[in-house]
Scaffold this active site. Structure first.
Site, PDB file in Angstrom:
ATOM      1  N   HIS A  67       0.829  -1.209   0.000  1.00  0.00           N
ATOM      2  CA  HIS A  67       0.000   0.000   0.000  1.00  0.00           C
ATOM      3  C   HIS A  67       0.864   1.261   0.000  1.00  0.00           C
ATOM      4  O   HIS A  67       1.832   1.351   0.759  1.00  0.00           O
ATOM      5  CB  HIS A  67      -0.937   0.022   1.224  1.00  0.00           C
ATOM      6  CG  HIS A  67      -2.072  -0.951   1.094  1.00  0.00           C
ATOM      7  ND1 HIS A  67      -1.892  -2.313   1.149  1.00  0.00           N
ATOM      8  CD2 HIS A  67      -3.392  -0.752   0.883  1.00  0.00           C
ATOM      9  CE1 HIS A  67      -3.069  -2.914   0.983  1.00  0.00           C
ATOM     10  NE2 HIS A  67      -3.992  -1.991   0.826  1.00  0.00           N
ATOM     11  N   SER A  84      -6.418   4.061  -5.784  1.00  0.00           N
ATOM     12  CA  SER A  84      -5.855   4.755  -4.627  1.00  0.00           C
ATOM     13  C   SER A  84      -5.931   6.276  -4.814  1.00  0.00           C
ATOM     14  O   SER A  84      -6.254   7.023  -3.875  1.00  0.00           O
ATOM     15  CB  SER A  84      -4.401   4.310  -4.428  1.00  0.00           C
ATOM     16  OG  SER A  84      -3.856   4.937  -3.316  1.00  0.00           O
TER      17      SER A  84
HETATM   18  N1  LIG Z   1      -1.903   3.704   3.093  1.00  0.00           N
HETATM   19  C1  LIG Z   1      -3.191   3.482   2.753  1.00  0.00           C
HETATM   20  O1  LIG Z   1      -4.069   3.323   3.586  1.00  0.00           O
HETATM   21  N2  LIG Z   1      -3.471   3.448   1.439  1.00  0.00           N
HETATM   22  C2  LIG Z   1      -4.752   3.091   0.983  1.00  0.00           C
HETATM   23  N3  LIG Z   1      -5.929   3.538   1.662  1.00  0.00           N
HETATM   24  C3  LIG Z   1      -6.884   3.770   0.749  1.00  0.00           C
HETATM   25  O2  LIG Z   1      -8.052   4.066   0.993  1.00  0.00           O
HETATM   26  N4  LIG Z   1      -6.371   3.632  -0.509  1.00  0.00           N
HETATM   27  C4  LIG Z   1      -5.045   3.330  -0.427  1.00  0.00           C
HETATM   28  O3  LIG Z   1      -4.218   3.213  -1.326  1.00  0.00           O
END
Ligand SMILES: NC(=O)N[C@H]1NC(=O)NC1=O
Length: 173
Positions: A67, A84
């Protein structure tokens, strides 16, 4: 999109469509494709989430590490996934002022140093003030509890992304 359509997808199409339900983890969609047929969309979601739950801790942490930071470098550079980008914009993270961005970057760095993975939160269920509040609060959590909380957020993000995929297709039908 109905479940017959999902069950009729070949491997490549399935991974194309569902590969980013869990951010940058197409392996998860690839793994559950062979578990077709799914009885309905909840069933598909259940399989995706069961795969996550069955991973060893190193694999679960790996998912979190896929992420991008919230309001991080990738947002500045424009290299986020489309999903994202939309989620972070929706939470107001594209319009932080320099001070807010710096504060969040500092908290993100502290969080990563403490837990070894980035802070993950379903941005669509939040806003810029809540992101900062949550991040500060979760910094104090015990690591085992925090891993569970973060994976819960991954599932919330995945649930909303799946709903988007289906909703978009229903609108077209
Ligand atoms: N760091 C993180 O939470 N990233 C995520 N959260 C979200 O809602 N979309 C993402 O890419």
């Amino acid at each position: 999109m109905d479940i017959e359509k999902v069950n009729s997808m070949d491997f490549g199409e399935f991974v194309d469509v569902f590969g980013n339900v869990i951010e940058r983890c197409p392996l998860i969609a690839a793994a559950v494709w062979s578990q077709r047929p799914f009885s309905d969309l909840e069933d598909l979601e259940k399989h995706l989430f069961a795969f996550i739950d069955a991973l060893p801790q190193s694999g679960q942490e790996g998912i979190l590490r896929c992420h991008p930071d919230l309001a991080g470098r990738e947002l500045q550079r424009g290299t986020l996934s489309a999903e994202s980008q939309r989620e972070q914009r929706g939470a107001g993270l594209t319009s932080l002022d320099a001070d807010e961005r710096l504060r969040l970057a500092e908290f993100n760095a502290q969080y990563r140093a403490r837990f070894g993975f980035p802070f993950v939160l379903a941005a669509r269920l939040s806003d810029r003030a809540a992101v900062q509040r949550e991040l500060a609060a979760r910094l104090d959590c015990p690591p085992a509890q925090e891993l569970r909380t973060a994976l819960g957020e991954v599932k919330k993000i995945g649930h909303l992304r799946l709903a988007d995929l289906l909703g978009a297709d229903q609108a077209r039908a």
